[in-house]
Design a protein around this motif. Structure first.
Motif, mmCIF file in Angstrom:
data_model
loop_
_atom_site.group_PDB
_atom_site.id
_atom_site.type_symbol
_atom_site.label_atom_id
_atom_site.label_comp_id
_atom_site.label_asym_id
_atom_site.label_seq_id
_atom_site.Cartn_x
_atom_site.Cartn_y
_atom_site.Cartn_z
ATOM 1 N N GLN A 87 47.640 47.082 36.137
ATOM 2 C CA GLN A 87 47.077 46.656 37.550
ATOM 3 C C GLN A 87 46.951 47.970 38.119
ATOM 4 O OE1 GLN A 87 49.961 44.141 38.865
ATOM 5 N NE2 GLN A 87 49.402 42.469 37.379
ATOM 6 N N ILE A 88 45.509 48.319 38.807
ATOM 7 C CA ILE A 88 45.511 49.159 39.662
ATOM 8 C C ILE A 88 45.016 48.845 40.927
ATOM 9 C CG2 ILE A 88 43.951 51.337 40.030
ATOM 10 C CD1 ILE A 88 45.942 52.487 38.147
ATOM 11 N N ARG A 89 45.171 49.249 41.918
ATOM 12 C CA ARG A 89 44.893 49.126 43.310
ATOM 13 C C ARG A 89 44.463 50.679 43.862
ATOM 14 N NH1 ARG A 89 42.603 46.841 46.209
ATOM 15 N NH2 ARG A 89 43.663 45.487 47.832
ATOM 16 N N ALA A 90 43.284 50.364 44.541
ATOM 17 C CA ALA A 90 42.659 51.939 44.915
ATOM 18 C C ALA A 90 41.602 51.906 45.936
ATOM 19 C CB ALA A 90 41.815 52.567 43.588
ATOM 20 N N LEU A 91 41.444 52.966 46.421
ATOM 21 C CA LEU A 91 40.414 52.958 47.602
ATOM 22 C C LEU A 91 39.116 52.716 46.851
ATOM 23 C CD1 LEU A 91 41.722 55.929 49.832
ATOM 24 C CD2 LEU A 91 41.716 53.714 50.273
ATOM 25 N N ALA A 92 38.048 52.297 47.244
ATOM 26 C CA ALA A 92 36.579 52.283 46.953
ATOM 27 C C ALA A 92 36.337 53.701 46.228
ATOM 28 C CB ALA A 92 35.587 51.987 48.017
ATOM 29 N N GLY A 93 35.819 53.509 45.156
ATOM 30 C CA GLY A 93 35.499 55.074 44.425
ATOM 31 C C GLY A 93 36.583 55.440 43.292
ATOM 32 N N SER A 189 37.703 43.704 40.760
ATOM 33 C CA SER A 189 37.118 43.192 41.965
ATOM 34 C C SER A 189 37.192 44.076 43.245
ATOM 35 C CB SER A 189 37.974 41.859 42.424
ATOM 36 O OG SER A 189 38.396 40.959 41.235
ATOM 37 N N GLY A 190 36.194 43.525 44.289
ATOM 38 C CA GLY A 190 36.353 44.409 45.479
ATOM 39 C C GLY A 190 34.854 45.321 45.445
ATOM 40 N N GLN A 336 47.143 21.167 50.134
ATOM 41 C CA GLN A 336 47.937 22.331 49.824
ATOM 42 C C GLN A 336 47.616 23.185 48.572
ATOM 43 O OE1 GLN A 336 50.886 23.664 51.631
ATOM 44 N NE2 GLN A 336 50.059 22.174 53.266
ATOM 45 N N LEU A 337 47.334 22.380 47.670
ATOM 46 C CA LEU A 337 47.057 23.134 46.355
ATOM 47 C C LEU A 337 45.675 24.039 46.407
ATOM 48 C CD1 LEU A 337 47.677 23.376 43.265
ATOM 49 C CD2 LEU A 337 46.697 21.491 42.948
ATOM 50 N N LYS A 338 44.886 23.488 47.027
ATOM 51 C CA LYS A 338 43.550 24.210 47.205
ATOM 52 C C LYS A 338 43.930 25.174 48.350
ATOM 53 C CE LYS A 338 41.202 20.460 48.483
ATOM 54 N NZ LYS A 338 39.772 19.592 48.762
ATOM 55 N N ALA A 339 44.685 25.164 49.342
ATOM 56 C CA ALA A 339 44.758 26.133 50.125
ATOM 57 C C ALA A 339 45.514 27.367 49.272
ATOM 58 C CB ALA A 339 45.778 25.763 51.323
ATOM 59 N N GLY A 340 46.556 27.115 48.458
ATOM 60 C CA GLY A 340 47.231 27.912 47.865
ATOM 61 C C GLY A 340 46.251 28.983 46.764
ATOM 62 N N MET A 341 45.615 28.098 46.280
ATOM 63 C CA MET A 341 44.708 28.765 45.406
ATOM 64 C C MET A 341 43.714 29.630 45.911
ATOM 65 S SD MET A 341 44.407 25.633 42.511
ATOM 66 C CE MET A 341 43.679 26.653 41.116
ATOM 67 N N PHE A 342 43.133 28.954 46.902
ATOM 68 C CA PHE A 342 42.045 29.716 47.635
ATOM 69 C C PHE A 342 42.472 30.895 48.349
ATOM 70 C CE2 PHE A 342 39.266 25.528 47.125
ATOM 71 C CZ PHE A 342 39.338 25.868 45.787
ATOM 72 N N MET A 343 43.537 30.860 49.190
ATOM 73 C CA MET A 343 44.230 31.779 49.994
ATOM 74 C C MET A 343 44.355 32.918 48.907
ATOM 75 S SD MET A 343 46.620 30.049 52.498
ATOM 76 C CE MET A 343 45.868 29.039 53.915
ATOM 77 N N ALA A 344 44.823 32.687 47.771
ATOM 78 C CA ALA A 344 45.202 33.921 46.750
ATOM 79 C C ALA A 344 44.060 34.390 46.329
ATOM 80 C CB ALA A 344 45.867 33.253 45.444
ATOM 81 N N ARG A 345 42.863 33.949 46.537
ATOM 82 C CA ARG A 345 41.493 34.621 46.016
ATOM 83 C C ARG A 345 41.402 35.619 47.202
ATOM 84 N NH1 ARG A 345 38.306 33.439 42.199
ATOM 85 N NH2 ARG A 345 36.482 34.044 43.398
ATOM 86 N N GLU A 346 41.974 35.852 48.408
ATOM 87 C CA GLU A 346 41.761 36.838 49.388
ATOM 88 C C GLU A 346 42.292 37.960 49.251
ATOM 89 O OE1 GLU A 346 42.464 34.948 53.239
ATOM 90 O OE2 GLU A 346 40.995 33.210 52.982
ATOM 91 N N LEU A 348 42.599 40.804 46.343
ATOM 92 C CA LEU A 348 41.638 41.426 45.407
ATOM 93 C C LEU A 348 42.517 41.353 43.913
ATOM 94 C CD1 LEU A 348 39.787 44.348 46.753
ATOM 95 C CD2 LEU A 348 39.167 41.975 46.462
ATOM 96 N N GLN A 349 43.840 41.789 43.962
ATOM 97 C CA GLN A 349 44.488 41.845 42.872
ATOM 98 C C GLN A 349 44.644 40.581 42.057
ATOM 99 O OE1 GLN A 349 45.969 44.946 41.919
ATOM 100 N NE2 GLN A 349 45.201 43.932 40.105
ATOM 101 N N ALA A 350 45.022 39.484 43.007
ATOM 102 C CA ALA A 350 44.739 37.886 42.618
ATOM 103 C C ALA A 350 43.652 37.590 41.997
ATOM 104 C CB ALA A 350 45.189 36.848 43.551
ATOM 105 N N ARG A 351 42.476 37.920 42.683
ATOM 106 C CA ARG A 351 41.191 37.594 42.119
ATOM 107 C C ARG A 351 41.116 38.415 40.838
ATOM 108 N NH1 ARG A 351 37.023 36.219 46.460
ATOM 109 N NH2 ARG A 351 35.546 37.173 44.669
#
Length: 419
Positions: A87-93, A189-190, A336-346, A348-351
């Motif tokens: 996994q890599i997280r970085a600034l745009a570009g 993602s992002g 609760q299940l939907k909230a957990g799954m959809f909050m994780a999508r916020e 980027l690494q989880a997405r």
């Protein structure tokens, strides 16, 4: 909207643009992990994950992290039973640099013999640390009891004895099979565009080669009991039942069953074992699913004198939920299940990780609407059917670690659940 593409060598590419963001997340995931090891190679996938960071391409270990961090990024990796993720997280570009670095790690690690000797010592310390952590040990004991004499029942870390024979040559061969292109998912993602993602994936992974390790043998829940007496302040308990895999139609009923049983403060176990009886500070239920099999689990930490009683309560709550679920608690679990799954999508690494996992398991991307629809479609009858299937084999895997007085909790659970 996320899109899926396949390169000519089999590498699959996910592009997931998220407008309005200033960062990117890149995950390159191989659909192979510790489950694909035989006993002699136990721990090699994890050891290899360590080794690729010791030097890859024309960068040293220090240069790998420095070049990423100099651009405001971070880098990480993880080995699981069924996949290995970089996994890599970085600034745009920063996607171009991130892709180049991960391509070197996955395809061109140096694996220097001196570094390998040193890293075996480091992994040995990691194994020792896990052995000194009761929470880790009790889960390893339960996993071993659930899948005895199988890769799923062995520690992802391996043992000192199993990693000792690995050499530069044998680990290089293992890399070529573990990270073969047919198993790789390149997911970004992002702040990305489809053209950019496809161009970089082709540039950095389009020439990847190798023949993948064959599919793992089907998992078989064996069940059994593992107990160990140790001078601790608390008893650590894990109870496991055989369940379904992630591809099964009862996947979401399993997730909801675990949520109602012990997924939060309103769950049956929390209310009965902690709030009503005061038997434990920590008690929860969870599901762990693999491609073809899974488990329903309960973990608890309690005083040794309360362990047997807590085991009986856990068994009783499983039986009670298998017999009846209240409409309100099913609705709450769905939320609760939907909230957990959809909050994780916020995140980027989880997405990126979720997208890669969906492609590995289903060969396609699943929309949030499709997931929500499947969750909402679960009815009380589905949980009753699942509950019956959990109990039908008459098997459980139980581990208890703690003072001697707590060890009787293993038999207490088995007897309460199966007679």
């Amino acid at each position: 909207m996320a899109t899926l593409h396949t390169l000519s060598n089999g590498v699959r590419v996910v592009c997931d643009p998220v407008p309005g963001l200033e960062t990117v997340a890149l995950s390159v995931v191989a659909g192979r992990g510790a489950r694909f090891e035989d006993e002699a190679r136990s721990g090699w996938s994890h050891l290899l994950e360590h080794m690729v960071f010791k030097g890859a391409g024309d960068r040293s270990a220090r240069e790998i992290v420095e070049v990423v961090e100099a651009e405001g990024g971070s880098i990480n990796a993880a080995t699981g039973y069924e996949r290995t993720s970089f996994q890599i997280r970085a600034l745009a570009g920063g996607l171009e640099l991130g892709s180049a670095v991960l391509a070197d790690l996955i395809q061109r690690p140096v694996i220097d013999p001196t570094d390998l000797t040193r890293e075996k010592q480091v992994v040995g310390q990691e194994i020792a640390e896990a052995t000194d952590t009761p929470d880790d040990v009790v889960f390893e004991m339960a996993q071993g009891a659930a899948f005895r004499d199988q890769a799923l029942g062995r520690s992802i870390l391996g043992t000192d004895a199993s990693i000792a024979p690995a050499t530069q040559e044998t680990l290089a061969d293992w890399r070529a099979a573990l990270y073969a292109p047919q198993t790789l998912i390149f997911a970004a993602s992002g702040a990305v565009t489809e053209d950019e993602v496809l161009k970089l994936a082709e540039r950095d992974f389009g020439q990847a080669a190798g023949k993948p390790i064959p599919d793992a043998s089907p998992g078989a829940f064996t069940g059994g009991t593992e107990t160990a007496s140790k001078s601790l302040e608390q008893a650590n308990l894990v109870f496991l039942l055989p369940a379904v895999g992630v591809r099964h139609d009862d996947y979401f009923p399993l997730r909801l069953f675990a949520e109602i049983l012990g997924g939060g403060m309103a769950s049956r176990l929390f209310q009965e074992a902690r709030e009503k009886r005061g038997l434990a500070y920590a008690v929860d239920a969870y599901s762990e699913t693999y491609a073809d099999t899974g488990i329903l689990g309960i973990f608890a930490g309690c005083a040794a004198k309360d362990a047997a009683e807590l085991a009986k309560v856990a068994a009783g709550e499983i039986q009670g939920l298998a017999e009846r679920v209240e409409p309100a608690e099913l609705a709450r679990a769905k939320a609760q299940l939907k909230a957990g799954m959809f909050m994780a999508r916020e995140s980027l690494q989880a997405r990126a990780e979720q997208a890669a996992g969906q492609v590995l398991l289903f060969g396609r991307l699943l929309s949030t609407a499709e997931i929500a629809e499947q969750i909402d479609a679960v009815e009380a009858a589905d949980l009753a059917r699942l509950g019956a299937s959990l109990l039908a084999p008459g098997k459980a895997a139980v581990s208890v670690l703690g003072p001697k007085a707590a060890l009787k909790a293993a038999d207490a659970f088995q007897n309460a659940l199966f007679g």
